[in-house]
Design a protein around this motif. Structure first.
Motif, PDB file in Angstrom:
ATOM      1  N   GLY C  72      81.245 -22.140  22.250  1.00 51.87           N
ATOM      2  CA  GLY C  72      80.614 -22.757  23.401  1.00 51.87           C
ATOM      3  C   GLY C  72      79.139 -22.994  23.138  1.00 51.87           C
ATOM      4  N   ARG C  73      78.607 -23.974  23.852  1.00 54.29           N
ATOM      5  CA  ARG C  73      77.172 -24.288  23.740  1.00 54.29           C
ATOM      6  C   ARG C  73      76.786 -24.949  25.040  1.00 54.29           C
ATOM      7  NH1 ARG C  73      72.607 -26.858  20.807  1.00 54.29           N
ATOM      8  NH2 ARG C  73      72.425 -28.808  21.913  1.00 54.29           N
ATOM      9  N   GLN C  74      75.797 -24.412  25.724  1.00 49.40           N
ATOM     10  CA  GLN C  74      75.495 -24.967  27.025  1.00 49.40           C
ATOM     11  C   GLN C  74      74.027 -24.839  27.395  1.00 49.40           C
ATOM     12  OE1 GLN C  74      78.248 -21.782  28.857  1.00 49.40           O
ATOM     13  NE2 GLN C  74      76.809 -22.215  30.515  1.00 49.40           N
ATOM     14  N   MET C  75      73.612 -25.766  28.208  1.00 48.45           N
ATOM     15  CA  MET C  75      72.287 -25.736  28.808  1.00 48.45           C
ATOM     16  C   MET C  75      72.231 -24.601  29.824  1.00 48.45           C
ATOM     17  SD  MET C  75      70.568 -28.632  31.276  1.00 48.45           S
ATOM     18  CE  MET C  75      70.769 -30.028  30.161  1.00 48.45           C
ATOM     19  N   ILE C 149      71.754 -31.455  15.810  1.00 53.45           N
ATOM     20  CA  ILE C 149      72.821 -31.872  16.717  1.00 53.45           C
ATOM     21  C   ILE C 149      72.354 -33.118  17.450  1.00 53.45           C
ATOM     22  CG2 ILE C 149      72.107 -30.387  18.626  1.00 53.45           C
ATOM     23  CD1 ILE C 149      75.163 -29.909  19.131  1.00 53.45           C
ATOM     24  N   GLU C 154      69.272 -40.812  18.776  1.00 51.74           N
ATOM     25  CA  GLU C 154      68.470 -40.059  19.745  1.00 51.74           C
ATOM     26  C   GLU C 154      66.999 -40.024  19.336  1.00 51.74           C
ATOM     27  OE1 GLU C 154      69.952 -39.535  22.336  1.00 51.74           O
ATOM     28  OE2 GLU C 154      72.056 -39.310  21.791  1.00 51.74           O
TER      29      GLU C 154
ATOM     30  N   TRP D  61      87.569 -25.786  30.913  1.00 54.59           N
ATOM     31  CA  TRP D  61      86.381 -25.968  30.075  1.00 54.59           C
ATOM     32  C   TRP D  61      86.113 -27.460  29.976  1.00 54.59           C
ATOM     33  CZ3 TRP D  61      84.027 -22.429  26.222  1.00 54.59           C
ATOM     34  CH2 TRP D  61      84.429 -21.086  26.396  1.00 54.59           C
ATOM     35  N   ILE D  66      77.482 -37.070  24.146  1.00 56.97           N
ATOM     36  CA  ILE D  66      76.410 -38.051  24.392  1.00 56.97           C
ATOM     37  C   ILE D  66      76.327 -39.004  23.215  1.00 56.97           C
ATOM     38  CG2 ILE D  66      73.953 -38.368  24.927  1.00 56.97           C
ATOM     39  CD1 ILE D  66      75.015 -36.572  26.993  1.00 56.97           C
ATOM     40  N   THR D  69      78.618 -38.254  20.372  1.00 54.20           N
ATOM     41  CA  THR D  69      78.406 -37.017  19.625  1.00 54.20           C
ATOM     42  C   THR D  69      78.539 -35.824  20.564  1.00 54.20           C
ATOM     43  OG1 THR D  69      76.849 -38.232  18.245  1.00 54.20           O
ATOM     44  CG2 THR D  69      76.775 -35.835  18.113  1.00 54.20           C
ATOM     45  N   PRO D  70      79.424 -34.877  20.252  1.00 55.89           N
ATOM     46  CA  PRO D  70      79.562 -33.700  21.115  1.00 55.89           C
ATOM     47  C   PRO D  70      78.280 -32.875  21.105  1.00 55.89           C
ATOM     48  CG  PRO D  70      81.443 -33.894  19.615  1.00 55.89           C
ATOM     49  CD  PRO D  70      80.402 -34.863  19.148  1.00 55.89           C
ATOM     50  N   VAL D  71      77.776 -32.553  22.289  1.00 55.40           N
ATOM     51  CA  VAL D  71      76.544 -31.762  22.351  1.00 55.40           C
ATOM     52  C   VAL D  71      76.699 -30.486  23.176  1.00 55.40           C
ATOM     53  CG1 VAL D  71      75.109 -33.793  21.994  1.00 55.40           C
ATOM     54  CG2 VAL D  71      75.603 -33.026  24.329  1.00 55.40           C
ATOM     55  N   ARG D  73      79.705 -27.650  25.258  1.00 52.20           N
ATOM     56  CA  ARG D  73      81.082 -27.260  25.592  1.00 52.20           C
ATOM     57  C   ARG D  73      80.969 -25.950  26.338  1.00 52.20           C
ATOM     58  NH1 ARG D  73      86.728 -26.109  23.936  1.00 52.20           N
ATOM     59  NH2 ARG D  73      86.700 -23.860  23.769  1.00 52.20           N
ATOM     60  N   GLN D  74      81.504 -25.914  27.569  1.00 48.26           N
ATOM     61  CA  GLN D  74      81.308 -24.720  28.356  1.00 48.26           C
ATOM     62  C   GLN D  74      82.469 -24.448  29.293  1.00 48.26           C
ATOM     63  OE1 GLN D  74      77.691 -26.768  30.242  1.00 48.26           O
ATOM     64  NE2 GLN D  74      78.315 -25.341  31.837  1.00 48.26           N
ATOM     65  N   MET D  75      82.632 -23.176  29.569  1.00 52.36           N
ATOM     66  CA  MET D  75      83.576 -22.730  30.573  1.00 52.36           C
ATOM     67  C   MET D  75      83.058 -23.124  31.953  1.00 52.36           C
ATOM     68  SD  MET D  75      84.466 -18.778  31.536  1.00 52.36           S
ATOM     69  CE  MET D  75      84.932 -18.244  29.906  1.00 52.36           C
ATOM     70  N   ILE D  85      73.899 -32.357  33.003  1.00 50.88           N
ATOM     71  CA  ILE D  85      74.395 -32.991  31.774  1.00 50.88           C
ATOM     72  C   ILE D  85      73.238 -33.288  30.824  1.00 50.88           C
ATOM     73  CG2 ILE D  85      75.686 -34.950  30.826  1.00 50.88           C
ATOM     74  CD1 ILE D  85      77.302 -32.898  32.574  1.00 50.88           C
ATOM     75  N   ILE D 149      90.156 -24.821  18.138  1.00 50.78           N
ATOM     76  CA  ILE D 149      88.867 -24.130  18.151  1.00 50.78           C
ATOM     77  C   ILE D 149      89.146 -22.631  18.216  1.00 50.78           C
ATOM     78  CG2 ILE D 149      88.530 -24.258  20.667  1.00 50.78           C
ATOM     79  CD1 ILE D 149      85.517 -24.783  20.022  1.00 50.78           C
ATOM     80  N   MET D 160      90.061 -20.853  26.345  1.00 49.32           N
ATOM     81  CA  MET D 160      88.976 -20.998  25.375  1.00 49.32           C
ATOM     82  C   MET D 160      89.433 -21.625  24.068  1.00 49.32           C
ATOM     83  SD  MET D 160      85.964 -18.264  24.589  1.00 49.32           S
ATOM     84  CE  MET D 160      86.977 -16.838  24.209  1.00 49.32           C
TER      85      MET D 160
END
Lengths: 373, 373, 373, 373
Positions: C72-75, C149, C154, D61, D66, D69-71, D73-75, D85, D149, D160
């Protein structure tokens, strides 16, 4: 460096490993098929082999593999002469030397000949390892490695574009540490050749040492003798045929000039295969499976198909179904090999080195289940 | 097939492209250096070349490249004879044929010789493209492609393990669509050889056609003539030297048997290089840069180093700094090439095919800035 | 599933491994630097962490790595709240959980904050392995993973384009099974920033926990405290600086608005660097090496440079020469990292994932000699 | 930065592209299937989406993509809330934003829910490109990206480990620049599930929006409505089913607790499939092909099978033969996908990222012939 170098006929070499289906004769040894050859563990400084070579159109080529690494590849022109394999090496180190015929048996050139008479060597030969497994590959131009070497633009049908080194069959066997034999002929199929010639089918010649050759000379050297199946029973037989049978549907008819009879695998108007003709292919495939089982009692038989498209795959599945139902024999299966792509095409619009590499990766992975159990 | 095939001395061929530094003589043409050779655009069915070959210890090998694709590689044994390059091809199609010497000039074998006298051909030759750029590579065993072919276990120092095909220099030039020349000698350096011999340095012989050769025969065929620099001015000179100069610090002293003088690049007790000795290397490097500039007025000079470690890199940077300061010449720079790894090692503990490929990728990328502007 | 789940402040967790340079405080733990974070061996079904997040412009992001695999990767938006790391897992299996700050310390946003207060968990924590080696990485945007990334197109300078996962520093440390810390800031250099600001240099802030931050809040939470070097002594310090110092020669001058003083690394008319200015860089580099040695008595110091070109490499070599001569310390060396290419470029014209991967492969290979001895 | 940011319900967005089969409702939009989602071309600095999330066991999930390109991924944990976003971007640049549900429709968790109510944005939306082609993928856990994954050691069946990003279906469609929809359910088959449950078959639910869901809530939000096939007619339907039907032969019987009836695909003593049972599979396969053709009049139907072995391939060939014979419809064919290997295995003994990548490469290559004609 060249002191004490002496000539030995092949028949006098203590440890000589012969690859490929041949007659058993050593005086001289005839190499008929793609990837047939000799293997030696040579402890000495300098090694030569004496070859005898002939052809009308299609000359032989050989590849030289030292310690499992290809180091040379050359055309062999006509004559009887000595070829140096290595020189100046440490006389106390054992070198594994493998010399392969890079070119298929040549049905269309009765003069095509590659024989080995003797070696010239200054050391001693040691035993060569027998591999744990044996695999026989039966196929067409794909299995002959046609186009596996050469630029994409090449179009000539000549010996130079055949390779036993970048060949999926050899790569597969090497990956599995298996001994191997190849029986193959460009353009040939199960029922007919790509151009509908019913004489150019592999099954009819399977029992002979190299039955698809022609001419008196080949008869004399034993090409048409019965093969000694007991001497070499494979664990796996891979059949990579069907590509030319598929092509026959899209090629003109073939006329037997003697009988006047015309042969043609027909397309229906909607582009599908004519039911009778595809059935004839299936019947031939079932018969070939029967014959393969007759001569290879304990082998897994794998039909591997798809490097140049898959139009015959449904028919192959039907044939294998039919064979299994008729025979009760379950040790036959099918694997689809990865199709050639724009990136992997080689010379003559045939699978290139990369296509062979990918096919070998898939095939070796599939074959593991039958060997490592 | 062989009708109308005729012999032509090289000197009578209209369009013959010669690769590699040589004398200019064509009767016969001598191939001295690694990757030297001939290139032809041949419209015809069958082509042979007449070679003359000699050696005491180290025989020549050639690679045959058709339409930019390697198709053969073979040892050439002693004698004067014909080698068939292709046969049976479509006589109306133009084939680009490139024959390369796979082995370096051989300082230690005065008899080593590879000459081409003539061709036998049944068609016509057409003009061969001049590439837009020219690159000269100067190096040691790495640039000679030593170990780029052969199994990892190989330890013999023999011709068989040299390759002009899987050689970073040739790969780099091909990637940049550049013509190239290679001057290289295994074991040699800027100041001394790997074993401290001060005579085995490349710079002293740079002006001659192939000055590092030895013996009367080589004198007779012109190896020691002044090179005609005007005839071929490179856009880039790549210097891949220093590896053996580094090795000299870890090797025993070398004694000049005539003078009794002893040579040794010394290590300090803490394992660092003795200041005076590394300075001697730097001075030699500066002098070589001066000499290179003298003969190559407009070339970018690139010192490319690192495929077998980087112990001399600080000294190389100091030398280049010094040269630039002294001369005001800014067209000199340094690139570190990727170090060989366990995965990329080849024969004789030298960079293998993959190491050369990686080095070529980095070097070609770096050189682009000087060519595509 | 959620029965028995209980909240624990970080300070009460038995086995908590903290990555990255921080203050030692756990109530809460502040994550300052790129790739700082926490690691847990969690035997239980469900795990949450309580974060406190703030920023004016540049929000933090985290990556979640379970059993060494990013999942996972999130803001993280503003506030104090719970983030679920996993749920519904087998309560009897130990999961290695690693949560990393994906974004660099943010000099330009004094409000930027990421803290962890507590966990919510239904199981028990077990000891986390100490790695055998420790590596500290000091760098600029490259080491911050800027552009590693995101799409090539960008251009925004925002947190989203920073990655601690596809970052050569983390990849290198993982390949060597080493613990790691990263100190980095986009745009900064040894002497000045890319735009000639002499205050934006990494060396001046090295002794502090995270000295390059700004603002009262950061002072309160301890960013400007002295770092406890004894607590974590690296085996290797990798310095990847110089890229922005090189850029400064091509950027406009920077004016100190308070003093009116103007700063500029100057180019000569011929495009070379002004001697005085490049010397100032070298002096700063030598001083930084002195400082690094002062705080890291036994570490190998490696200057790793070249992912965005090599204009400063000669100056870096001179600086390292100078440092070694002055100090007698031989445990400093230089490695040139592979330059970014068109194929490996990432977002913001910075090294992409593939460029980081290649750099890590070369760097890890180089570092092995210092660790595995 | 956040000035002028305003909330818009989805129904008021001018240019909203919806991916995946859903009801047509926008207040809110329900995302049922793997890889369903929304796509926007957003010209503005900051974008949030308002989600509503529920579940008993299996949470949703999302992945954020963007500019392709995947930037992130979160639960998504329970509740109705805003997810940011992006923020801080150049307000004048158009960003292509694609948000995908990473998890399959969840038959076993009637509470599982992911809805999008609205966006919060400070700019304007622009039209989103319609792709030239449409592909529908129908499958099981493989097509749900289960195990694509996560670490190899993972064994929990949890959300997950599902991925819509490293999923062969999405990779194939992206490679072909095609829009796509996925209908898939782990463990389900053509005739039965892996454990012989005859209710867990995909064909029975094909006509509904998301008929395999359960529970009143799903009924209320429209999961069981008839799908509007006219609104989205694919060019290609890929069926990747049979893997669980094969597994059923090796799994215990399933007992219908209401009727007491027992279901079991039987093995013969020699390890082959019981003829009646495999025939039942074939019959079900033929019926499904009939149903697919009924709803997708012009689509090529491709049966793609083999990523977890090929035991059902002969039966699939027989079924396709049967269907073609019965219907006269020739637009159905079969492709064998590359089998997962030790190198390409992912989490939960399912195909990993690399296995999906390879399958997509083969499948995309195969599908080209039907699209680019």
């Amino acid at each position: 460096m060249e002191k004490d170098i002496t000539i030995k006929p092949l028949s006098e070499i203590d440890y000589l490993k012969i690859h490929g289906r041949t007659t058993g004769d050593l005086s001289p040894l005839t190499l008929f098929w793609t990837a047939s050859g000799i293997e030696l563990n040579a402890k000495g400084a300098e090694l030569w082999i004496e070859v005898e070579v002939d052809y009308e159109q299609y000359e032989p080529w050989i590849s030289i593999v030292i310690n499992s690494t290809p180091v040379g590849r050359q055309m062999l022109t006509k004559g009887r002469y000595w070829v140096c394999i290595f020189r100046g090496m440490n006389e106390n180190v054992i070198k594994n030397v493998h010399i392969l015929k890079d070119v298929q048996a040549m049905n269309s050139d009765p003069s095509h000949l590659l024989q080995i008479h003797a070696v010239k060597f200054d050391g001693e030969f040691l035993p060569v390892e027998e591999k744990k497994y044996k695999i026989e590959f039966i196929g067409d131009s794909i299995t002959s490695g046609e186009g596996a070497i050469g630029a994409k633009q090449e179009e000539d049908w000549i010996s130079m574009w055949f390779s036993a080194i970048d060949n999926y069959a050899v790569l597969t066997a090497n990956a599995l540490q298996a001994d191997y034999r190849i029986l193959s002929q460009s353009g040939w199929g199960i029922l007919t050749s790509w151009d509908n010639n019913p004489n150019y089918n592999i099954p009819d010649y399977y029992e002979k040492v190299c039955g698809l050759l022609t001419g008196e000379k080949n008869e004399l050297i034993g090409a048409f003798r019965e093969n000694d199946f007991d001497a070499w029973q494979p664990d796996i037989v891979v059949v990579n045929l069907g590509t030319n049978d598929g092509g026959a549907f899209y090629s003109p008819e073939w006329k037997d000039e003697e009988t006047g009879k015309v042969y043609k695998q027909r397309l229906n108007n909607d582009g599908t295969f004519h039911e009778d003709d595809v059935l004839a292919f299936e019947t031939a495939a079932v018969q070939f499976l029967n014959k393969l089982r007759q001569y290879n009692k304990n082998a897994q038989i794998i039909w591997a198909y798809g490097m140049l498209g898959t139009p015959m795959m449904p028919a192959i599945y039907r044939a294998v179904d039919q064979y299994k139902k008729n025979s009760g024999d379950q040790n036959v299966s099918i694997i689809q090999l990865p199709n050639m792509t724009e990136e992997t095409v080689g010379a003559r619009a045939h699978p290139g080195k990369l296509a062979h590499k990918r096919a070998a990766a898939e095939l070796a992975e599939y074959l593991k289940q039958f060997l490592y159990k």
